[in-house]
Structures are given as structure tokens and as C-alpha cells.
Design a protein around this motif. Structure first.
Motif, PDB file in Angstrom:
ATOM      1  N   ALA A  74       0.838  -1.207   0.000  1.00 35.18           N
ATOM      2  CA  ALA A  74       0.000   0.000   0.000  1.00 35.18           C
ATOM      3  C   ALA A  74       0.870   1.253   0.000  1.00 35.18           C
ATOM      4  O   ALA A  74       0.565   2.244  -0.681  1.00 35.18           O
ATOM      5  CB  ALA A  74      -0.934  -0.004   1.209  1.00 35.18           C
ATOM      6  N   GLN A  75       1.966   1.206   0.743  1.00 35.40           N
ATOM      7  CA  GLN A  75       2.877   2.350   0.775  1.00 35.40           C
ATOM      8  C   GLN A  75       3.492   2.574  -0.601  1.00 35.40           C
ATOM      9  O   GLN A  75       3.633   3.725  -1.062  1.00 35.40           O
ATOM     10  CB  GLN A  75       3.968   2.119   1.813  1.00 35.40           C
ATOM     11  N   ARG A  93       2.152   2.026  -3.361  1.00 30.17           N
ATOM     12  CA  ARG A  93       1.122   2.626  -4.215  1.00 30.17           C
ATOM     13  C   ARG A  93       0.826   4.069  -3.836  1.00 30.17           C
ATOM     14  O   ARG A  93      -0.053   4.706  -4.428  1.00 30.17           O
ATOM     15  CB  ARG A  93      -0.171   1.796  -4.125  1.00 30.17           C
ATOM     16  N   THR A 127      -0.696   9.616   8.247  1.00 31.51           N
ATOM     17  CA  THR A 127      -1.372   8.328   8.205  1.00 31.51           C
ATOM     18  C   THR A 127      -1.049   7.598   9.500  1.00 31.51           C
ATOM     19  O   THR A 127       0.115   7.306   9.779  1.00 31.51           O
ATOM     20  CB  THR A 127      -0.901   7.484   7.008  1.00 31.51           C
ATOM     21  N   ARG A 133      -5.327  10.071   7.631  1.00 34.11           N
ATOM     22  CA  ARG A 133      -5.938   8.766   7.369  1.00 34.11           C
ATOM     23  C   ARG A 133      -5.720   7.878   8.584  1.00 34.11           C
ATOM     24  O   ARG A 133      -4.633   7.869   9.161  1.00 34.11           O
ATOM     25  CB  ARG A 133      -5.307   8.129   6.131  1.00 34.11           C
ATOM     26  N   THR A 146      -9.598   2.811   6.797  1.00 34.55           N
ATOM     27  CA  THR A 146      -9.264   1.520   6.201  1.00 34.55           C
ATOM     28  C   THR A 146      -9.086   0.500   7.313  1.00 34.55           C
ATOM     29  O   THR A 146      -8.469   0.800   8.343  1.00 34.55           O
ATOM     30  CB  THR A 146      -7.948   1.601   5.402  1.00 34.55           C
ATOM     31  N   GLU A 167      -0.323   5.125  -0.844  1.00 34.34           N
ATOM     32  CA  GLU A 167      -1.536   5.226  -0.038  1.00 34.34           C
ATOM     33  C   GLU A 167      -1.274   5.556   1.431  1.00 34.34           C
ATOM     34  O   GLU A 167      -2.216   5.818   2.174  1.00 34.34           O
ATOM     35  CB  GLU A 167      -2.322   3.909  -0.127  1.00 34.34           C
TER      36      GLU A 167
END
Length: 213
Positions: free
Chosen positions: A20-21, A23, A128, A156, A178, A25
Motif C-alpha cells: 500500500a505504501q 502505491r 497516516t 488517514r 481503512t 496510499e
């Protein structure tokens, strides 16, 4: 499916979060473990993300004569967060649980002093924030943690647990931006059943993890 230990569970989460990182995000991540058990899962995560590791002390409010069954939880100096449906089912009131709340508040403050000392809580605004625990049973402590952290205005809020009760994961969907929970087995009853080694961690082990990361 059973993990050998919390470190193995953490490595699985770490791989998923590193993807995810990659990407883009997870901007400016900070990893917050729910001690004690969550710290051993969070260590590989923080390492993989090259992110700071810290703790958020949250205490479960257990039902009388069945302390492992959570009817609520405490985070920081927030008021206790109870599950009204569970209280009703068990014939409990917030007033009747006041001695339990006070005992858990004292233990929460003791652990905060032990783990943090004079070190300030990390700044979370615009970051995040990844909350890590070793599993999700009723979701009481995770809910208290997420609501406490939401007030600190993260960009986030991510809840990352290796395994969880499917119903609890669904109930927490509104609390986090998430939820990463790769294993949601039916018939889930306790976090420990999904680990071969589920030994309790000590305060010293938590401190070592924080000091060596």
C-alpha cells in the motif's frame, strides 16, 4: 490457519502495508501499537514502512466475574466507551462498573508512565496513523483507540490486525478509513486460538521494542 507467533503475524501485515505504501496510499505513516500484545505485531510493520513506532495504551473494561469479556474500553483521558447492547444483555449499568473503570484507569496511567515517561505523544495531524493489535475479538479496545485518535486529526486512520471476528470487523468499518484484516475466520471466539505461541508480553518487552526501533 494459525500464526506461529505475533512476529509472524506482523510480517504478513507488513508485506500488505508495504504494498500500500508503494502505491502511495500511506503518506507520512506512524505506527501505534496497542500494548502489550500489539507491540510484537507492530514491530515488523514499522520496520517495513520505515515509520516511527509508538504505543497507545487502551484498557478493556471487563464484565464482572468474566474479565476477558469486554463490555467497554478506555483510551487516554476519554470517558469510558461502553457497548450499550452488551450492558443491557448482561444486566449491567455504567454506575455498577464504576469501580472497574477506576481500576483500569489507574492501570492505564501506570502503563503510560512506564512506557512513555516524559516523552510526548507523537503529533498525528495530517499523518497516516496505523493502529496495530494482535487481533480483534469484540472490537471494544480498537473502537476506543480509533475514536481517541480521530480527534487528533490524522489524514488517514488505518486499523491493521492479522485476524478478527468478521462481525467486529464490520462494526468498526465506520471508525477507521481503512481496516486491514486479512483473516476473518467464521467461528472466531478468541484471539489466542489463532496463535501457536500467545504468551503474554511484559512491560520490559514493550520498552525494549520502543527503545530499539
Amino acid at each position: 490457519m494459525r500464526f506461529r507467533d505475533r512476529a509472524e503475524a506482523g510480517r504478513e501485515l507488513a508485506g500488505l502495508l508495504a504494498d500500500a505504501q508503494a502505491r502511495g496510499e500511506l503518506t507520512d505513516p506512524v505506527v501505534l501499537a496497542l500494548p502489550r500484545g500489539g507491540i510484537a505485531v507492530a514491530e515488523p510493520v514499522a520496520r517495513a514502512l520505515d515509520a516511527p513506532l509508538d504505543v497507545l495504551v487502551v484498557r478493556k473494561i471487563g464484565a464482572p466475574h468474566h474479565e476477558e469479556f469486554a463490555v467497554g474500553a478506555l483510551a487516554g483521558d476519554d470517558p469510558p466507551l461502553f457497548d450499550p447492547d452488551t450492558l443491557e444483555q448482561l444486566g449491567l449499568t455504567e454506575e455498577s462498573l464504576a469501580p472497574v473503570v477506576e481500576r483500569e484507569r489507574r492501570e492505564l496511567r501506570r502503563r503510560e508512565r512506564r512506557y512513555r515517561g516524559d516523552r510526548p505523544f507523537p503529533a498525528l495531524t495530517g499523518r497516516t496513523v496505523i493502529v496495530v493489535d494482535d487481533g480483534l475479538a469484540t472490537g471494544a479496545t480498537a473502537r476506543a483507540a480509533l475514536r481517541h485518535l480521530r480527534r487528533r486529526r490524522p489524514a488517514r486512520l488505518v486499523l491493521a490486525v492479522p485476524v478478527g471476528a468478521p462481525a467486529s470487523v464490520e462494526l468498526l468499518a465506520a471508525e477507521a478509513d481503512t481496516i486491514l484484516c486479512p483473516h476473518r475466520p467464521p467461528g472466531f471466539s478468541a484471539v489466542g486460538q489463532w496463535y501457536e505461541d500467545f504468551a503474554q508480553l511484559t512491560d520490559d518487552e514493550v520498552l525494549t521494542a520502543l527503545q530499539t526501533h
